[in-house]
Design an enzyme around this catalytic site. Structure first.
Site, PDB file in Angstrom:
ATOM      1  N   GLN A 153      -5.243  -1.432   9.477  1.00  0.00           N
ATOM      2  CA  GLN A 153      -5.129  -2.783   8.920  1.00  0.00           C
ATOM      3  C   GLN A 153      -5.760  -3.814   9.860  1.00  0.00           C
ATOM      4  OE1 GLN A 153      -3.900  -3.512   5.898  1.00  0.00           O
ATOM      5  NE2 GLN A 153      -4.061  -5.717   6.119  1.00  0.00           N
ATOM      6  N   LYS A 209       0.846  -1.208   0.000  1.00  0.00           N
ATOM      7  CA  LYS A 209       0.000   0.000   0.000  1.00  0.00           C
ATOM      8  C   LYS A 209       0.869   1.241   0.000  1.00  0.00           C
ATOM      9  CE  LYS A 209      -3.893  -2.032   2.387  1.00  0.00           C
ATOM     10  NZ  LYS A 209      -4.236  -2.547   3.688  1.00  0.00           N
ATOM     11  N   ASP A 214     -11.661   2.588   3.616  1.00  0.00           N
ATOM     12  CA  ASP A 214     -12.077   1.183   3.562  1.00  0.00           C
ATOM     13  C   ASP A 214     -13.583   1.061   3.312  1.00  0.00           C
ATOM     14  OD1 ASP A 214     -10.188  -0.909   3.848  1.00  0.00           O
ATOM     15  OD2 ASP A 214      -9.876  -0.414   5.965  1.00  0.00           O
TER      16      ASP A 214
END
Ligand code: GUN
Length: 291
Positions: free
Chosen positions: A98, A54, A121
């Protein structure tokens, strides 16, 4: 029929190239650089790989990339304080914590503390709700990537029968909503669905997201269907190594489908590309530059 293999790596590279152009435009037109913060707690090896990728891809498209790597014993209070700090940092437009988080941390509480406008997200109940009522929302990345891949082989999905296998909040449910938005007739199938093979045989589009290796068999697939395999399962090989397989028995299904995503190299690469897209979208929303 031999299916067209949908090249997720190539489509993801195209999405990233488009993002790089938009980031350059934002810098020259509006004078700021969109920024993404990723928070990793602990040392889960798979999470470390994701986070590294990422960070690398965020920088490659010209965005600011910040990583917070915290020890596994970090308290929930300290994590919430960091999220709060990032919520109030104007140089950060997207926040990703995460998953999975360590057991002593309430993941739901942490995710719900992220500012919905920075929730790249798309997991915050505000974004989930907005997606369901058709308002502008930040949409989860893997579902968005799955739809982009389906549309890469058939631009207009209107009127098609879509069957999704798996009802998770992260994949199945948002994919259902996105396919409904494309005017598909949507069936959200799951472990209690009666005659699952019969249900899947009706589908013009199959999205498999159950997390069971090679669960969907070739003879469940209607000839000519588009198959999107979201599964990533690591299975041991005889030589002690392992290989990745999806939720679909690929070789069998590829003989029947018109198009299919491979594993690896299908949906997987799309997730980070869509995360970068969401970060740009979030930045523009926060600056009042989109409706
Ligand atoms: N862990 C594995 N995939 C994901 C993802 O898409 N988002 C977050 N936050 N954690 C993950």
């Amino acid at each position: 029929m031999t299916a067209k293999i949908i090249d997720g790596k190539a489509v993801a590279a195209q999405v990233r190239a488009d993002i790089a152009v938009r980031v350059a435009e934002i810098k020259s037109k509006y004078g700021f650089q969109p920024g993404l913060a990723v928070v990793l707690v602990g040392e889960d090896p798979a999470s470390q790989v994701y986070v590294r990728n990422k960070g690398k891809q965020t920088a490659e498209v010209g965005m600011k990339s910040i990583e917070h790597k915290l020890p596994v014993e970090t308290s929930e209070a300290d994590l919430l304080a960091l999220v709060d700090k990032l919520n109030n940092d104007d140089t950060i437009n997207g926040i990703l914590v995460q998953l999975p988080l360590p057991d002593h941390v309430n993941a739901e509480k942490v995710l719900n503390t992220i500012d919905p406008m920075k929730d790249v997200d798309g997991f915050h109940p505000m974004n989930v709700g907005r997606l369901w009522i058709g308002e502008r929302a930040l949409v989860p990345c893997t579902p968005t990537g799955s739809i982009i891949l389906a549309k890469s082989v058939q631009e207009n999905l209107s009127g098609m029968e879509a069957v999704i296998i798996g009802r998770s909040n992260i994949v199945g449910k948002p994919v259902a909503q996105l396919l409904l938005r494309e005017n598909c007739t949507v069936t959200l199938a799951h472990s209690r669905t009666k005659d699952l093979p019969g249900v899947v045989r009706r589908a013009d589009i199959v999205v498999a997201a159950v997390g069971i290796p090679e669960f969907v068999k070739g003879d469940w697939i209607k000839p000519g269907a588009i198959v999107i395999d979201v599964g990533i399962n690591r299975i041991p090989k005889d030589d002690g190594k392992s290989r990745l397989v999806g939720d679909v028995a690929y070789e069998e299904a590829a003989k029947v489908a018109s198009a299919i995503t491979p594993v690896p190299g299908g949906v997987g690469p799309m997730t980070i590309a869509c995360l970068l897209r969401n970060t740009v979208e979030a930045a523009l929303m926060q600056k009042g530059l989109v409706a």
